[in-house]
Design an enzyme around this catalytic site. Structure first.
Site: not given
Length: 313
Positions: A208, A224, A305
């Site tokens: 950001e 893993h 948004r």
């Protein structure tokens, strides 16, 4: 460019005066999005003596059973996902505490009988505009810790947050410069076990503020799968945040840079590490030639948004 993160010790001190209501239940659910989500995750590092859950999933699928307290955090108070979860929590009969600088969340909380904690930040950018939510971390996190303290026998000493910045500021600034040199021309990947929430914050800050790609992974899960990618991934720069025993597995397998917490308590470590994240992102933004306005402008996030609002309204 003014380095607003170097003012965080003052902001943490101001936040100590925030008044908060008491939690009613030991079953606590925190909800928030983006930079308002991070404080909830950071509280995991403190290992609160409560049944504590952080929810930032699909707001339309939020469910909870029994008596619980919802902590709804949104700096603006207008985040649609947080509003949906909060409305649902009221329908479920929850004890609701909303934390914002006003907005729709404050109105909803008052209308439905919840309790609201008002946040205000006087600092402004040189162009007069508000800083984005990530700069408000000291207010958001302090309010959260103070709320948790009401049902944790006051086990957290709030002043340690400001102390963590005061004691570690010079060290954090010097380390941030070294991290930027490591990141330059590469893609950083941040890992952590206990401090995994800090890895998320580093990724957010670089994305950001510096407009720079970054990723994160949890330890031990990353051990893993991710580690095989480093056989040929010359463009990646891994960082391991923390000094837990399990962290050294990742450090021993890949050429990672270790970021060690500098404080003597969990609260000091959170304050120091999040400060380090902010400083690193802002120094990288300066190196990328961004102005303060560009570094703290979230135009693409605003587009996302708006799209979310269209879908979820």
């Amino acid at each position: 460019m003014h380095n607003v993160f170097l003012d965080w010790d003052k902001l943490f001190r101001e936040a100590e005066r925030i008044e908060v209501p008491d939690l009613k239940y030991d079953n606590v659910i925190y909800t928030g999005m983006g930079a308002s989500y991070i404080p909830g995750e950071m509280a995991r590092i403190l290992e609160p003596p409560l049944d504590y859950l952080v929810y930032n999933g699909d707001p339309t699928r939020f469910k909870a059973r029994g008596k619980f307290s919802l902590l709804a955090f949104s700096r603006s108070g207008d985040n649609v996902e947080t509003l949906i979860v909060t409305r649902r929590a009221f329908e479920l009969g929850a004890d609701v505490i909303c934390v914002s600088a006003g907005g729709k969340l404050a109105n909803l909380c008052r209308e439905k009988g919840g309790r609201h904690v008002n946040l205000s930040m006087q600092a402004r950018m040189s162009n007069g505009q508000d800083y984005p939510t990530r700069v408000w971390f000291p207010l958001l996190f302090t309010a959260l810790v103070k709320i948790l303290n009401t049902r944790s026998s006051g086990q957290y000493r709030i002043s340690e947050l400001a102390e963590g910045v005061e004691e570690g500021k010079e060290r954090a600034l010097n380390l941030a410069k070294r991290l930027v040199a490591k990141i330059r021309g590469r893609i950083p990947v941040f890992y952590g076990s206990l401090y995994f929430p800090v890895a998320i914050r580093f990724k957010q800050d670089l994305n950001e503020t510096a407009k720079y790609p970054a990723f994160y992974g949890p330890i031990p899960e990353s051990n893993h799968n991710d580690l095989e990618a480093y056989v040929r991934a010359q463009s990646l720069q891994p960082f391991v945040i923390g000094d837990q025993d399990i962290d050294y597995v990742t450090l021993s397998v890949i050429k990672a840079e270790q970021i060690i917490p500098a404080g003597s308590t969990p609260l000091k470590n959170v304050a120091y590490l999040v400060l380090l994240s902010g400083l690193t992102s802002l120094l990288l933004a300066e190196e990328e030639g961004l102005t303060e306005e560009e570094a703290f402008s979230d135009s693409n996030l605003k587009i996302a948004r708006k799209l979310a609002n269209l879908i979820l309204k």
